[in-house]
Structure formats: C-alpha cells, structure tokens
Design a protein around this motif. Sequence first.
Motif, PDB file in Angstrom:
ATOM      1  N   ILE A   1       0.823  -1.205   0.000  1.00  0.00           N
ATOM      2  CA  ILE A   1       0.000   0.000   0.000  1.00  0.00           C
ATOM      3  C   ILE A   1       0.862   1.262   0.000  1.00  0.00           C
ATOM      4  O   ILE A   1       2.046   1.220   0.328  1.00  0.00           O
ATOM      5  CB  ILE A   1      -0.950   0.035   1.210  1.00  0.00           C
ATOM      6  N   MET A   2       0.253   2.367  -0.391  1.00  0.00           N
ATOM      7  CA  MET A   2       0.908   3.668  -0.284  1.00  0.00           C
ATOM      8  C   MET A   2       0.893   4.079   1.184  1.00  0.00           C
ATOM      9  O   MET A   2      -0.183   4.217   1.780  1.00  0.00           O
ATOM     10  CB  MET A   2       0.170   4.718  -1.121  1.00  0.00           C
ATOM     11  N   PRO A   3       2.065   4.237   1.814  1.00  0.00           N
ATOM     12  CA  PRO A   3       2.096   4.567   3.245  1.00  0.00           C
ATOM     13  C   PRO A   3       1.479   5.930   3.538  1.00  0.00           C
ATOM     14  O   PRO A   3       1.401   6.794   2.667  1.00  0.00           O
ATOM     15  CB  PRO A   3       3.603   4.569   3.564  1.00  0.00           C
TER      16      PRO A   3
ATOM     17  N   SER B   1      -1.703  14.391   8.480  1.00  0.00           N
ATOM     18  CA  SER B   1      -2.161  15.450   7.576  1.00  0.00           C
ATOM     19  C   SER B   1      -1.996  15.096   6.105  1.00  0.00           C
ATOM     20  O   SER B   1      -2.454  15.834   5.237  1.00  0.00           O
ATOM     21  CB  SER B   1      -1.397  16.751   7.872  1.00  0.00           C
ATOM     22  N   VAL B   2      -1.351  13.971   5.797  1.00  0.00           N
ATOM     23  CA  VAL B   2      -1.075  13.596   4.414  1.00  0.00           C
ATOM     24  C   VAL B   2      -2.199  12.715   3.871  1.00  0.00           C
ATOM     25  O   VAL B   2      -2.493  11.663   4.446  1.00  0.00           O
ATOM     26  CB  VAL B   2       0.277  12.853   4.296  1.00  0.00           C
TER      27      VAL B   2
ATOM     28  N   ASN C   1       8.855  12.114   9.728  1.00  0.00           N
ATOM     29  CA  ASN C   1       7.391  12.190   9.712  1.00  0.00           C
ATOM     30  C   ASN C   1       6.977  13.614   9.353  1.00  0.00           C
ATOM     31  O   ASN C   1       7.431  14.572   9.981  1.00  0.00           O
ATOM     32  CB  ASN C   1       6.843  11.813  11.091  1.00  0.00           C
ATOM     33  N   PRO C   2       6.130  13.804   8.325  1.00  0.00           N
ATOM     34  CA  PRO C   2       5.716  15.158   7.942  1.00  0.00           C
ATOM     35  C   PRO C   2       5.083  15.959   9.074  1.00  0.00           C
ATOM     36  O   PRO C   2       5.103  17.191   9.043  1.00  0.00           O
ATOM     37  CB  PRO C   2       4.703  14.907   6.814  1.00  0.00           C
ATOM     38  N   ASP C   3       4.524  15.278  10.084  1.00  0.00           N
ATOM     39  CA  ASP C   3       3.948  15.998  11.212  1.00  0.00           C
ATOM     40  C   ASP C   3       5.007  16.757  12.003  1.00  0.00           C
ATOM     41  O   ASP C   3       4.685  17.687  12.755  1.00  0.00           O
ATOM     42  CB  ASP C   3       3.221  15.025  12.141  1.00  0.00           C
ATOM     43  N   LEU C   4       6.301  16.359  11.850  1.00  0.00           N
ATOM     44  CA  LEU C   4       7.387  17.043  12.543  1.00  0.00           C
ATOM     45  C   LEU C   4       7.930  18.210  11.737  1.00  0.00           C
ATOM     46  O   LEU C   4       8.881  18.865  12.154  1.00  0.00           O
ATOM     47  CB  LEU C   4       8.527  16.047  12.841  1.00  0.00           C
TER      48      LEU C   4
END
Length: 445
Positions: free
Chosen positions: A6-8, A13-14, A353-356
């Motif tokens: 799968i696409m992770p 927010s992504v 992680n984009p949240d960071l």
Amino acid sequence: MATPVIMPRQGQSVESCIISKWNIKVGDQVKVGDMLFTYETDKATFDEESKLEGTVLAIFFEEGDDVPCLLNVCVIGNPGESFEEFNPNTGSEEAPAEEAAPAKEEAPVAAAAVASAPAANIQEGAPVSPRAKAYAQRTGVNTAFVAGTGPYGRIIESDVKNFVASGANTTYAASAMATSDMNGTGFNGRISTADLDSPVAAASVAAPVAQAPEYEDVKIPNIRKVISKSMHASLSTMAQLTLNASFDATNILNFRKQLKDVRETMGLANITINDIILYAVSRVVLNHKDCNANFIEDGTVMRYFKNAHLGIAVDTPRGLMVPTLMDANTKSLNEISIEAKKLATSAQEGTINPDLLKGGTITITNLGTLGIESFTPVINPPQTCIIGVNTLQTRVKNVNGEMKMYQAMTLSLTFDHRALDGAPAARFLQELCKNLENFNMMLIK
C-alpha cells in the motif's frame, strides 16, 4: 500468498503521495529490504522498502501518479497467483470509444505500423494514461496502433514517444510502406501517401548527425515546488526587515571546549555551537512574545505560544526542510543537542514524519559553517521571526586601553514588520547576544 503493498501514510495530515520513481518492474524478484519505489508528499520524499520476499506480480500506478494513502500500489507473491482482487483500478479505466481497435481490414496495416513492438502486445481497448493521451493528441497518433507496456497493457506516455520515434507516426494508408528515414508532410509531421512517392523517400537520405544538447531539462521535484511556493508567498505577503548584531563568542567557545573535554566521562552528546544557540533562543524568545508567535494570514489574529517550538533549517539532498524541536524551553542543553541531531538526520535521510515539519514558532538557520558573514533569511510563514547564524570572525576591541583580538559571531534576525516593530525585534536580538556572551551565567537561571 499474493500480498498487496500500500501507499504509506506519512503523518495524519497527508492524504495522498506522488510516485516519483519505480525501482522494480513486473516479474522482478525482491527480497526484504529491497527498494520498491520512491514517493513524495508536499514536504518530503521517502523510499519504500519491501517487507516481503517474492515476485512482483503487478504494478497498478506509473511514475507521476498521485495515489491516495493506504491504496494498493503493487502486489508481491508467487508466480501464477491471482492478484486482480487487489487492483484498485479495476473497472475505473476504459478506453474511449474513438480509440477502440480499427476495423478488420485495417489490422494488417496496424501490425506493419508498429514493427518496432511485438503485435501481440497490442490489446483492443487498452487503457491509456492521461499523459499518453495528451501526447498522442499533440502528435496525431492513433493509440489503437500503440503497444502498451504499463500494467495490464496500459499505454503510457513513453509508449507513444517510442511509437513516434520509431517512424510509425503515419497515416493509415501510408503505414504499410513508410520507413523511419522518411520526412512526413502531413498533419503534425505524419507520413502520408504523398510522401511515399517523393524523391526523398526513394533516396532514403540519411539524417544529419545530431549535436549534443547544450542544456538538460530536469523535472522539478514536488518538494522543490513546495519550497518555491512557500518562499515566494513569504516574500510577497510579508513586510520583512533584517537586523544584524554581533557578539563576543569567547564564552561559548570556551564552554564548548570544556564540554568536549568531559563529554565521554559525563556521557554527554556532541554539543555544538548551534545547539548552544538553540538553547539560548528557546529561553530568551519567551521574554519577547511577538517573536514567538504566528501572524494569521487574514491579519486579524496574533497567536502567542507559551512554549518555544524551534524550527531548525536543514539542508538535505532533496531541498530545504525545517523540522520542529517541540517545547525546546523545557529541555536541557544535552536533550536539545540529541533531539536536534535526530531531527536533522531523519530529514536528510528522507524518513522524517511530515507531522514534525510543522508547528514551529521561530526558526533558526545556520550558514556560518559555510563561511557566510551575513545574510537575509526568509521567514517561514506564519512565523514572525527567523534567526540566521553566521560564521566566526576575528575582530579587535579595546579592553582597558589595550587592543585585543576576539572571535565575533553575527546573528541576522528577519522579522515581519506587520507583526512587530523594529524596536521590539532589536530588544530581542540584543538580549540574545548578551546571553550568549555570558552563556555560563545563563545556565544558572
């Protein structure tokens, strides 16, 4: 058994990611840890490793596709196993009616027109990717004659380009007799029956040797587009002004030397000058609330923060990233050093992680290691300030009537003049420099 990949989802927010590169193709054998594909969010680029061992049975998307998170992108299993139940595209792509296979009497012509590709690869009603369809329309290609190399015979852009490059870009009537050395005079350069009778066609004139191009066009990665958009918005919507101030760095240089001498015995991290500046900013900025704030876009609200969340500008192979060291004012110097290095490493490796990469209240960017003496950093919206750290310079000052040399460091503070005035910004920079000159005393507070 066949297992989908799968696409992770990188952060809450992504919603979707773009597949930028496939490192595998159908039929490849993969092992655990092999790189399957590279994908991009709007902030970072990541590599997806295989968690399975087996054969690549199917790939459902091509490079450049924007894929929703948690959707199947490929299948790994044993040869011959069924995988159609994992296909997210089933029933979603049908060839348009006008691009259906030609009439029976035109079938031999079609086979001749695509001599560069096996006729068995041409599938009636094969799906066509949007980019392939657009390119075919521009070049006047009927995709019914094109052999697809994508998943399930899907025709992708490179198939159409190869079709044109092979000389198969012809009219139906001329396709059986056309050769790659003929010049087409038809629509969009297609070879017509008139071209078959021309002297050029009969003489089969060799094309001149092409010169090497003087430049290279490289597609801009998604993260570069985001950086470009953000920086342009920052400069075009803010009233930015930069203040520069220097301080005597003797104290922090001596302090760091002492730390290096006792680092191993005390179990400390490799604390750098940048870590020391991060620590100082996290404490001083709380005394200047306008500098530890967000200026909301509509210009009606200032959001003040109780803690200092430091954005740390990191140079990565993929472009600038700004991970956030949350609640830095509650952490010790050693903790700041450890966490800052961890954030920088994960950003450089593309695993952060984009949240960071959001939530910062003020950003610190350091170009001093590159010998930069002064620069104008650009604010990271919606923050109100950013601090630029410059290189060390040897200067001379008067001490009790004697001229003495010392190591000076300049800090460049860019602030949003919509959110605060020059005097409050100057007071913040002044206090920061004073605390760095007396860093040992600052640690006592």
